[in-house]
Every structure is written in C-alpha cells, then in structure tokens.
Scaffold this motif. Structure first.
Motif, short mmCIF file in Angstrom:
data_model
loop_
_atom_site.label_atom_id
_atom_site.label_comp_id
_atom_site.label_asym_id
_atom_site.label_seq_id
_atom_site.Cartn_x
_atom_site.Cartn_y
_atom_site.Cartn_z
N THR A 1 0.82 -1.22 0.00
CA THR A 1 0.00 0.00 0.00
C THR A 1 0.85 1.26 0.00
O THR A 1 0.32 2.35 -0.27
CB THR A 1 -0.90 0.04 1.25
N LEU A 2 2.13 1.14 0.33
CA LEU A 2 2.98 2.33 0.44
C LEU A 2 4.01 2.38 -0.68
O LEU A 2 4.55 1.35 -1.08
CB LEU A 2 3.73 2.32 1.78
N GLN A 3 4.28 3.59 -1.14
CA GLN A 3 5.36 3.77 -2.10
C GLN A 3 6.37 4.76 -1.54
O GLN A 3 6.00 5.64 -0.74
CB GLN A 3 4.80 4.28 -3.42
N SER A 4 7.62 4.60 -1.97
CA SER A 4 8.65 5.49 -1.45
C SER A 4 9.13 6.43 -2.54
O SER A 4 9.14 6.08 -3.72
CB SER A 4 9.82 4.68 -0.92
N ALA A 5 9.49 7.64 -2.15
CA ALA A 5 10.10 8.58 -3.09
C ALA A 5 11.43 9.01 -2.50
O ALA A 5 11.52 9.40 -1.34
CB ALA A 5 9.19 9.77 -3.31
N TYR A 6 12.45 8.94 -3.33
CA TYR A 6 13.82 9.19 -2.90
C TYR A 6 14.41 10.15 -3.93
O TYR A 6 14.48 9.81 -5.11
CB TYR A 6 14.57 7.86 -2.89
N LEU A 7 14.77 11.36 -3.51
CA LEU A 7 15.20 12.37 -4.47
C LEU A 7 16.57 12.94 -4.12
O LEU A 7 16.74 13.55 -3.07
CB LEU A 7 14.23 13.56 -4.44
N PRO A 8 17.52 12.78 -5.02
CA PRO A 8 18.79 13.49 -4.82
C PRO A 8 18.58 14.94 -5.26
O PRO A 8 17.89 15.19 -6.25
CB PRO A 8 19.75 12.79 -5.78
N TYR A 9 19.10 15.89 -4.50
CA TYR A 9 18.87 17.30 -4.82
C TYR A 9 20.09 18.13 -4.42
O TYR A 9 20.24 18.47 -3.25
CB TYR A 9 17.61 17.80 -4.11
N PHE A 10 20.95 18.43 -5.37
CA PHE A 10 22.14 19.25 -5.13
C PHE A 10 22.90 18.82 -3.86
O PHE A 10 23.15 19.64 -2.97
CB PHE A 10 21.77 20.73 -5.02
N GLY A 11 23.23 17.55 -3.79
CA GLY A 11 24.02 17.07 -2.65
C GLY A 11 23.18 16.68 -1.43
O GLY A 11 23.69 16.11 -0.48
N GLU A 12 21.90 17.00 -1.46
CA GLU A 12 20.99 16.53 -0.40
C GLU A 12 20.28 15.28 -0.92
O GLU A 12 20.23 15.04 -2.12
CB GLU A 12 19.91 17.60 -0.10
N VAL A 13 19.73 14.47 -0.01
CA VAL A 13 18.74 13.48 -0.44
C VAL A 13 17.46 13.70 0.35
O VAL A 13 17.49 14.03 1.53
CB VAL A 13 19.23 12.02 -0.30
N TRP A 14 16.36 13.58 -0.36
CA TRP A 14 15.04 13.78 0.25
C TRP A 14 14.30 12.45 0.20
O TRP A 14 14.42 11.70 -0.77
CB TRP A 14 14.24 14.82 -0.54
N PHE A 15 13.51 12.20 1.21
CA PHE A 15 12.78 10.93 1.24
C PHE A 15 11.40 11.11 1.87
O PHE A 15 11.25 11.79 2.88
CB PHE A 15 13.56 9.89 2.05
N TYR A 16 10.41 10.49 1.25
CA TYR A 16 9.09 10.44 1.89
C TYR A 16 8.35 9.21 1.40
O TYR A 16 8.75 8.56 0.43
CB TYR A 16 8.28 11.71 1.65
N LEU A 17 7.27 8.89 2.08
CA LEU A 17 6.43 7.77 1.68
C LEU A 17 5.07 8.32 1.26
O LEU A 17 4.62 9.35 1.78
CB LEU A 17 6.24 6.80 2.85
N TYR A 18 4.43 7.65 0.33
CA TYR A 18 3.08 8.08 -0.03
C TYR A 18 2.22 6.88 -0.37
O TYR A 18 2.75 5.77 -0.60
CB TYR A 18 3.11 9.10 -1.17
N SER A 19 0.93 7.12 -0.39
CA SER A 19 0.00 6.02 -0.64
C SER A 19 -1.26 6.55 -1.31
O SER A 19 -1.66 7.69 -1.06
CB SER A 19 -0.36 5.36 0.69
N TYR A 20 -1.85 5.74 -2.17
CA TYR A 20 -3.12 6.14 -2.78
C TYR A 20 -4.30 5.73 -1.90
O TYR A 20 -5.45 5.81 -2.30
CB TYR A 20 -3.23 5.57 -4.19
N GLN A 21 -3.97 5.25 -0.71
CA GLN A 21 -5.01 5.00 0.29
C GLN A 21 -4.61 5.78 1.53
O GLN A 21 -3.44 5.98 1.78
CB GLN A 21 -5.03 3.52 0.67
N LYS A 22 -5.59 6.22 2.27
CA LYS A 22 -5.26 6.89 3.52
C LYS A 22 -6.12 6.31 4.63
O LYS A 22 -7.33 6.56 4.67
CB LYS A 22 -5.48 8.40 3.39
N ASN A 23 -5.50 5.50 5.46
CA ASN A 23 -6.21 4.94 6.61
C ASN A 23 -5.21 4.74 7.74
O ASN A 23 -4.00 4.79 7.52
CB ASN A 23 -6.93 3.64 6.21
N PRO A 24 -5.71 4.51 8.96
CA PRO A 24 -4.80 4.43 10.11
C PRO A 24 -3.69 3.39 9.94
O PRO A 24 -2.56 3.61 10.36
CB PRO A 24 -5.74 4.06 11.27
#
Lengths: 418, 418
Positions: free
Chosen positions: B207-230
């Motif tokens: 149910t979860l997908q990850s996003a991992y972004l390199p950005y000018f020497g930084e790395v950014w990370f978050y999780l997202y989902s097309y469902q939203k429940n507890p």
C-alpha cells in the motif's frame, strides 16, 4: 513540427520540487523549431502514465515525445517497464550498460553496484542506448507508430547533459513554428507599454499572434506564428520595429537578455565599475550581478550590511544618521550608495535599505518599504518604493528596481557626466 | 480525491518563463488532500486547449480541475471563450465586474480602461464570480458534468491571492492520498543513504510507495500512498522511524525545511552569529541565509570579495598569501573565514573562494574548483571541492556545501568548544 514533453515523478506533481527539466527542454525544443504542443507532469503511477501516453499517441501533430524521470534503480521508478509494455516490446538486458554501471560505481563510490541497479541495464528491445557518464540511468531512443520517443534521466544535470546528444537524433525539421526575438522593457508602469502597444497591434495579420508578459516590473513581448514563411517573418519584423520605436527609452533587451546582463553590457561598454551595499536584499543584487560570466570585469565588491553596526563599520554610515532617520530611510540609502562607491573606489555605488518582512514593519515604515540609492561622481539619486508580496518577492523587486535605476543611469550617460 | 492542474500560456510551453503557478497549486492541493493526478501546460491555442479539456473530462478519478492563465484582455487570451464553448454555455456580461475593472483602472492608472478590457467582464453563464483586487481578470468557478472547474488568473501573485478563496469552495475531502513527512539528509554521498535505506524498504507494504530524491548534494525521502487509513499511516511512521535512526547523523530536516532554515534554527538555539566572505558564490550564500525570516538575529553581515583587492581591503587577507598560493587556495579560504569572523565580531565565519567559470580555469585550477573555509573560535576547517556544471550550478553547489559544513559543525557542538 510539434513535440510533447512528459516529466514523470510524484515529487513534481505534489509540488515538492520545482521543475527544471520541462522548462529546459521547452526552451531548447522551441529554439530548434520543435514547438512543444503539450507539457505534462504525471506521478509515478502506472495507470496515469499509460493513459497519458495513449493521449499523446492519439495526437497526429506530435511527432517527437521527450520523457524524463522514473529511470532510477528504486521500485518507484517505472518509466522503462511502462513504456516497454505500452509499445509492446520486452525489456532487454544490455551487458555493456551493466558494465557502465559497474564502472560508474567503482569510479565514484569505490564499490560494486547493489543488485537493484541491474534494472537500469534493461531497455526496450530495439532502442538506441545513450550512455550516461554522470549516473547509472542510461537514456534511450525508440520509435513507435509514427512517433519517436526520447527517454532521458530526470536529474536536471543529466537531462541537460543529454540535450546535445539527443539533438543529433532529432527529425529533420520543416520549422512550422515561428517565434520572433523577444524584447523587454522596464521602468514605467505596464499601462504605458500597453497604451503604446495597442494601436500598433491593430495591424497584426491573422497569421501572427502576440505574447505580452508582465514580469516583476518588466514587460516582455514577442510575436509567434504556427506558420513559418518569409511573409510571416517580414510582417513580424515590421511590427516589432514599430514597437521598439514606441518603447525605445524603456527597452533594455532584445533576444531576451536579463536586466543584469543588459547592465553588464553597458558597464563594459563604458568601462565603469560598480559596488553594492545591500541591507534588505541580503546579497541578491550581487548574486544577480555575478551570475553574468565575465562580471568580474565590472563588479568590484559587495557588502551585505544587515545590522546597523555593519552599516556603520563597513560603509561608514554615520550612526547619527541612523539614529535620526532610521536605518530604512532616504538618508541611509544615500549614505550607503555614496559610502560603498568611495570605499570600493568604484565608479558607481548602489545602496539598498528596506523592510523585507514578514516582521519588522510599523505604521510609518511598513513591510515592503524600500529605498534604493545610486551614486556616481557627484550625483546621488534615491528612490522610494512600496512593494507588496512576501519576503522573497520583496527581495526580488528590490533588486529589479535597483537594476532598473542602474540601467537608466547608464543609458542616459553616466559616462558623459564624469 | 484527485485533481488536475492546467496552465495555459505559450510563454511556458516555449520555455520563456519558468512556471510558478503549477508548482504552487500542486503543493497546496496535495496539502489539502486533492492529489494532482495530472499537471499540464498548453499553449494559447484553441484546438490544443479543447483536446486537453476532453482528455481531463474523460478521467473519472479527477473531480476538480484548476485552470490558470489566458484570462488577460489581449487577443491571445482565449481561456474564457474556449471553456464556455467546451461546456456549452454562453459568456455573460457581468456589470459589477466591469465596474471593478473601471475602479481598478481609476485607482491604479488614473484613467478609464480601454475597450478591450471589456472582455474580462464576461464569464460563462452559471459561474460563480471571484473578484480580483490585484488586477482586471476575475476568477470564476463552474461545474460541468461530474467535475468542478476553478479558473484563476495566471499572474503568479494573483494565483496566490486566489488560493485561500478557492480553498473555501473545494469539495469535502475523503483524503484518499497520503503523504508522510519529508525527511532530508546531507553530507555524504548518496550511496551511503541508499545502502542504509534498502534493507529497511524490504518491509514496505504494497500500500505504500517510497520517493527518494537526490537534490544538489541533499537526499530527500518520503512515503506516499493512494489509500489513507490508520493502518497505512502507522506503517509509514514505523518505516520512517527506522530510516531516521539509520540516517541520524546526516538528517537535517523533517517536514521539508531547507538547509538554510536548519542552520538558522541551530544558530538561534545556540545563540551564535555568523558572517560570510564570498568570492565565487557572489552573494548567493548571504542571500540564502537572509531568505529566512528572522535571520537578522544571527546573520551579522556578508562581504562579496570578488577582486583580489577586495579580499585584501575588506577582510585583510595578506596580499602575500594571494601571491604565493593564488586567490583560489586552501590558504585564502582559511584567511577569508578567519578574517570575516574577526572583522565582524561574529562567532562563525565562512569563506568561499573558487572558479565558477565558464572562463578563468587552468589545468592546475580548473573551473569548478572551490575551497570553503569555516572558522569558529580557534578552530578553522577548509574543504576542497571539484564541482561540475555551469556557472549557476557551481554557485549553488558552493553554497550547498558551505551550509552542509556549517550544519555539521553546529550539530557537533561548536558551542561546547567555545
């Protein structure tokens, strides 16, 4: 000839990062006559990407599709797989590409690549592989139905690296889209530009369209056409000539130069040097001036005098002036401009003092109040502004106004008055 | 709940201006749970706009469509006319809106509006008019089939003005889209972050997908989902906790703070002040530091020491040091950092010297060579970098590296060592 740009990545559609690639490709594709008819951003989501590809393939006018993003080694990178399925080809392992990835890892990271990088060595059957010396994701080109698809990595520096390579693979071009030079003007309200523009545009033929863009106190204008022939070009040139005549005193750029570039050109032409003393703009003016290659020929130095003490210590603003009139005042702007010119032995000094907010404003001196001084020889001029917007906008508008004042002073002959 | 963003304007599809509106709307729509499924840019071209509307209306998931641009008074502004035709409504003249335009002209321009502004008083029949105090183009909202269409002017400050108004008219939201906090890390190569990440992501549920972004020497990370429940939220939080633990020494931000904000937070927390002496970065570092509201609490002053003479005069770099080692050297970076700290009576000094290019490089000292020094109390540290990219990229990377060095010094206890 028409093209489409498709950028894949949830980071863009959720507004986490600002797009750089679509803008870069749009500009460069237009320049080579491959006018982008559609620019699309889609999340890393299979169904959406597939539907979007279907939409693009239904458009007969679009002959070239440029896809960036979604080529990384992680599980959310789906571009390769989805595209292969869409065009009905299988993904093939390319041993040389796997060697490239291994070499890249060994060179940059002194280790072997993890297994999940292996997916980056797969490209759709029949593709032309484009090697990527900057990363592990290769680009590739493949034809499907009547269109050519160019797939390149979404890391901006990699997208930019691939452009000259891709350029050699573009279809030969019959240049259906025409865009004139872009002219830019500044220094008076938009309405004056419009008033002068409208009677001239009455004679615009049906084949030509005009674009008029207000941009942070500048106005930009160009003509374009979905036909490109000598007649269209001649009409456009005639009309532009009239507009240039009408806007003449305010015109700072042809072919789209920035205001800092226009100022730089004049500084070089007149053999003048400049120094800056910035308070509320925080260094943005010197940053913009030094964005121009070769600016070291005229940009001497800059001071970011954020605190009152900094204004006193570095530029020599009399502390009594600050006590009497406040740091944000005509007097202090003048003292900054004059002081930085003398201190730096530059020909021109610019001083900026104001309140960028969000806090620090009062009834007498609200957020957005900015004084900009310019000093050359015995002449000092200070202008007062009241900008609206957030902190970033007020910083931008402050530097826009400083550059506008500078441009007019340079154009109207600082040199003559020395 | 899904949305779409449609920005109309040839200036964007030809790459003349960078988009601000789509990014602004994408960010804000995601924040209120109206996940943008498609973001599109189209030229001021009737057939293309109509086809794009057809494409959007075929998508059952999309319930809200946000359109910006093409609402001006000139002939290339077609949004009103095309939309009215598409939804089969006629355009109606709204006398109050014409009064608004007249009032706007009289207030801002002290004149009556020209006749072509009259088209801005027409909106599709059945629309809800949204008044625009910042310009002559109103916004409007209209429903068609199963979707609600929000149309707002494309001038960025007007788009931003309308957002809080439009927000009150959004559909009630069942929040199908979930996005976790975004964490950011910096300071070591991407590969280390990836290596630590991969074993944790093995336990990522479907149910979860990850996003991992390199950005000018930084790395950014978050999780997202097309469902939203507890359950989804709980899984995401568990996984994020593990990643934060793994990245701990390099983590500088939760919820997406910038590196300059993270440094600012630490400077305030530790009651420290900072001053900068920049050569090749030309003021970008002080600009970034002063972008943070309240930065006057810790940012003391900055020097942009472009010429050798400026380095000598303002910071007191010994001219012998420049003669012996060159302006771009470890020694000069150290002298800049140390000198600016002393000169400014700040706790921390940062010195940057390098070659931003495109010219000025040599075999020994190529374009992209940058030394960054940081000085606090008796401690000085200089790091050498070799960046690749154009002038702008080298300036950005220089300031990124300076902020990264600063962040680590602050986090590892500059305070304790005083």
């Amino acid at each position: 000839m028409k093209s489409a740009i498709l950028c894949i990545g949830t980071e863009i559609t959720t507004g986490l990062v600002k797009d750089l690639n679509a803008h870069f490709l749009a500009f460069n594709l237009t320049a080579v006559g491959l006018f982008p008819k559609l620019v699309l951003f889609v999340p890393d989501h299979k169904e959406t990407i597939t539907k979007t590809l279907q939409f693009l393939f239904k458009d007969e006018e679009i002959q070239s599709i440029f896809i960036t993003g979604g080529l990384g080694p992680t599980q959310d990178d789906l571009t390769r797989e989805i595209l292969a399925e869409f065009i009905g080809k299988k993904l093939c392992f390319v041993p040389e590409q796997w060697d490239n990835i291994i070499r890249f890892y060994q060179k940059i990271r002194h280790t072997l690549p993890p297994d999940n990088n292996k997916k980056q060595a797969f490209i759709p059957e029949g593709s032309l592989l484009l090697e990527n010396p900057l990363g592990t994701a290769p680009g590739f080109i493949i034809s499907f139905q009547d269109k050519k698809i160019y797939v390149i990595p979404g890391v901006p520096k990699e997208t930019q690296y691939f452009w000259p390579i891709i350029k050699t693979h573009l279809p030969s071009n019959d240049n259906q889209f025409y865009r004139s030079e872009m002219i830019k003007a500044c220094g008076v309200g938009e309405s004056l530009f419009e008033t002068k523009l409208q009677p001239i545009l009455m004679s615009l033929p049906d084949t030509l369209q005009s674009a008029y863009l207000p941009y942070f106190g500048e106005v930009w204008f160009y003509l374009y056409s979905y036909q490109k022939n000598p007649q269209v070009i001649q009409s456009a040139e005639n009309i532009l000539k009239k507009i240039k005549e009408a806007w003449k005193p305010y015109l700072f750029s042809r072919w789209g130069d920035t205001l800092e570039q226009a100022c730089g050109n004049l500084l070089i032409e007149k053999h003048l040097t400049i120094a800056t003393a910035e308070s509320c703009s925080g260094g943005l003016l010197s940053h913009r001036l030094t964005n121009i290659p070769g600016s070291s020929a005229y940009f001497n130095r800059g001071y970011v005098v954020y605190s009152n003490q900094a204004k006193i210590d570095t530029i020599g603003v009399p502390s009594s002036l600050i006590t009497q009139h406040g740091a944000v005042s005509e007097e202090v702007a003048r003292a900054l401009a004059e002081g930085v010119r003398e201190k730096s032995h530059a020909d021109i000094g610019i001083g900026i003092t104001g309140i960028a907010g969000p806090s620090g404003g009062s009834e007498q001196k609200p957020v957005g109040l900015v004084y900009i001084g310019i000093s050359y020889s015995q002449h000092n001029q200070v202008q007062k502004y009241l900008f609206s917007g957030d902190r970033e906008v007020i910083k931008i508008l402050s530097t826009q106004s400083a550059l506008t004042q500078l441009f007019f002073q340079l154009q109207r002959g600082i040199n003559d008055e020395r």
